[in-house]
Design a protein around this motif. Sequence first.
Motif, PDB file in Angstrom:
ATOM      1  N   GLN A  68       0.982  -1.241  -0.035  1.00 61.70           N
ATOM      2  CA  GLN A  68      -0.027   0.113   0.179  1.00 61.70           C
ATOM      3  C   GLN A  68       0.826   1.227  -0.061  1.00 61.70           C
ATOM      4  O   GLN A  68       0.537   2.108  -0.784  1.00 61.70           O
ATOM      5  CB  GLN A  68      -1.010   0.030   1.150  1.00 61.70           C
ATOM      6  N   GLU A  69       1.916   1.252   0.832  1.00 60.80           N
ATOM      7  CA  GLU A  69       2.685   2.378   0.768  1.00 60.80           C
ATOM      8  C   GLU A  69       3.161   2.658  -0.286  1.00 60.80           C
ATOM      9  O   GLU A  69       3.413   4.063  -1.053  1.00 60.80           O
ATOM     10  CB  GLU A  69       3.865   2.271   1.809  1.00 60.80           C
ATOM     11  N   LYS A  83      -0.358  10.009   3.328  1.00 60.44           N
ATOM     12  CA  LYS A  83      -0.164   8.625   3.903  1.00 60.44           C
ATOM     13  C   LYS A  83       1.047   8.098   3.728  1.00 60.44           C
ATOM     14  O   LYS A  83       1.690   7.125   4.477  1.00 60.44           O
ATOM     15  CB  LYS A  83      -1.373   7.783   3.616  1.00 60.44           C
ATOM     16  N   ALA A  84       1.716   8.509   2.369  1.00 59.93           N
ATOM     17  CA  ALA A  84       2.785   7.709   1.741  1.00 59.93           C
ATOM     18  C   ALA A  84       4.094   8.152   2.656  1.00 59.93           C
ATOM     19  O   ALA A  84       4.341   9.352   3.224  1.00 59.93           O
ATOM     20  CB  ALA A  84       2.904   8.141   0.190  1.00 59.93           C
ATOM     21  N   ILE A  85       4.973   7.397   2.627  1.00 57.80           N
ATOM     22  CA  ILE A  85       6.469   7.457   2.852  1.00 57.80           C
ATOM     23  C   ILE A  85       7.159   8.089   1.407  1.00 57.80           C
ATOM     24  O   ILE A  85       6.756   7.634   0.523  1.00 57.80           O
ATOM     25  CB  ILE A  85       7.291   6.245   3.310  1.00 57.80           C
ATOM     26  N   LEU A  94      13.198   4.158   5.121  1.00 55.32           N
ATOM     27  CA  LEU A  94      13.341   3.098   4.058  1.00 55.32           C
ATOM     28  C   LEU A  94      13.403   1.960   4.471  1.00 55.32           C
ATOM     29  O   LEU A  94      12.669   0.997   3.633  1.00 55.32           O
ATOM     30  CB  LEU A  94      14.413   3.746   3.003  1.00 55.32           C
ATOM     31  N   ALA A  95      13.869   1.576   5.313  1.00 55.99           N
ATOM     32  CA  ALA A  95      14.289   0.356   6.011  1.00 55.99           C
ATOM     33  C   ALA A  95      12.595  -0.259   6.336  1.00 55.99           C
ATOM     34  O   ALA A  95      12.403  -1.416   5.925  1.00 55.99           O
ATOM     35  CB  ALA A  95      15.277   0.296   7.036  1.00 55.99           C
ATOM     36  N   ALA A  96      12.193   0.653   6.921  1.00 55.07           N
ATOM     37  CA  ALA A  96      10.765   0.255   7.353  1.00 55.07           C
ATOM     38  C   ALA A  96       9.598  -0.020   6.218  1.00 55.07           C
ATOM     39  O   ALA A  96       9.288  -0.980   6.206  1.00 55.07           O
ATOM     40  CB  ALA A  96      10.111   1.222   8.212  1.00 55.07           C
ATOM     41  N   PHE A 101       9.322  -6.751   2.157  1.00 54.26           N
ATOM     42  CA  PHE A 101      10.084  -7.294   0.813  1.00 54.26           C
ATOM     43  C   PHE A 101      11.332  -8.124   1.003  1.00 54.26           C
ATOM     44  O   PHE A 101      11.642  -9.163   0.533  1.00 54.26           O
ATOM     45  CB  PHE A 101      10.277  -6.489  -0.096  1.00 54.26           C
ATOM     46  N   ASN A 102      12.185  -7.599   2.224  1.00 51.16           N
ATOM     47  CA  ASN A 102      13.450  -8.181   2.489  1.00 51.16           C
ATOM     48  C   ASN A 102      13.307  -9.358   3.249  1.00 51.16           C
ATOM     49  O   ASN A 102      14.189 -10.153   3.024  1.00 51.16           O
ATOM     50  CB  ASN A 102      14.335  -7.019   3.179  1.00 51.16           C
ATOM     51  N   GLU A 103      12.043  -9.535   3.935  1.00 53.99           N
ATOM     52  CA  GLU A 103      11.873 -10.893   4.696  1.00 53.99           C
ATOM     53  C   GLU A 103      11.791 -11.685   3.644  1.00 53.99           C
ATOM     54  O   GLU A 103      12.207 -13.013   3.729  1.00 53.99           O
ATOM     55  CB  GLU A 103      10.738 -10.585   5.654  1.00 53.99           C
ATOM     56  N   CYS A 104      11.131 -11.394   2.455  1.00 52.40           N
ATOM     57  CA  CYS A 104      10.840 -12.374   1.549  1.00 52.40           C
ATOM     58  C   CYS A 104      12.242 -12.710   0.990  1.00 52.40           C
ATOM     59  O   CYS A 104      12.405 -14.260   0.625  1.00 52.40           O
ATOM     60  CB  CYS A 104      10.114 -12.016   0.255  1.00 52.40           C
TER      61      CYS A 104
END
Length: 120
Positions: A68-69, A83-85, A94-96, A101-104
Amino acid sequence: MSARPLAIDLFCGLGGWTEGLLAEGYDVIGFDIERRAYPGRLILQDVCSLHGSQFKDAALIVASPPCQEYSYMAMPWSKAKAKAIRADTTGEKLAALNRLFNECFRIQREASLYFWAGSF
């Protein structure tokens, strides 16, 4: 043991990937944090708590992390922009933004290590 190939569906949601995988003959296990009308075997577990070694026997891992972000960043409306970063964000924000995605990628890396270690 099923003769069908095993597919893992991370962030499985309502099962968009799973519907197609089941139709192609896969045995599918989905992971999500919310119970929904899911067409495969559903495990309620945070993807961040998984280790790729759990999936060393999987023929396929698919993932659809929430985005969503990213969508908000592309929308022209001021409400969405609020609402967006920001796209030029760095550091912790950016890490948040990229965490799921990084977990994948982490899970894929771990699964690959265990798959290849077991094949020799």
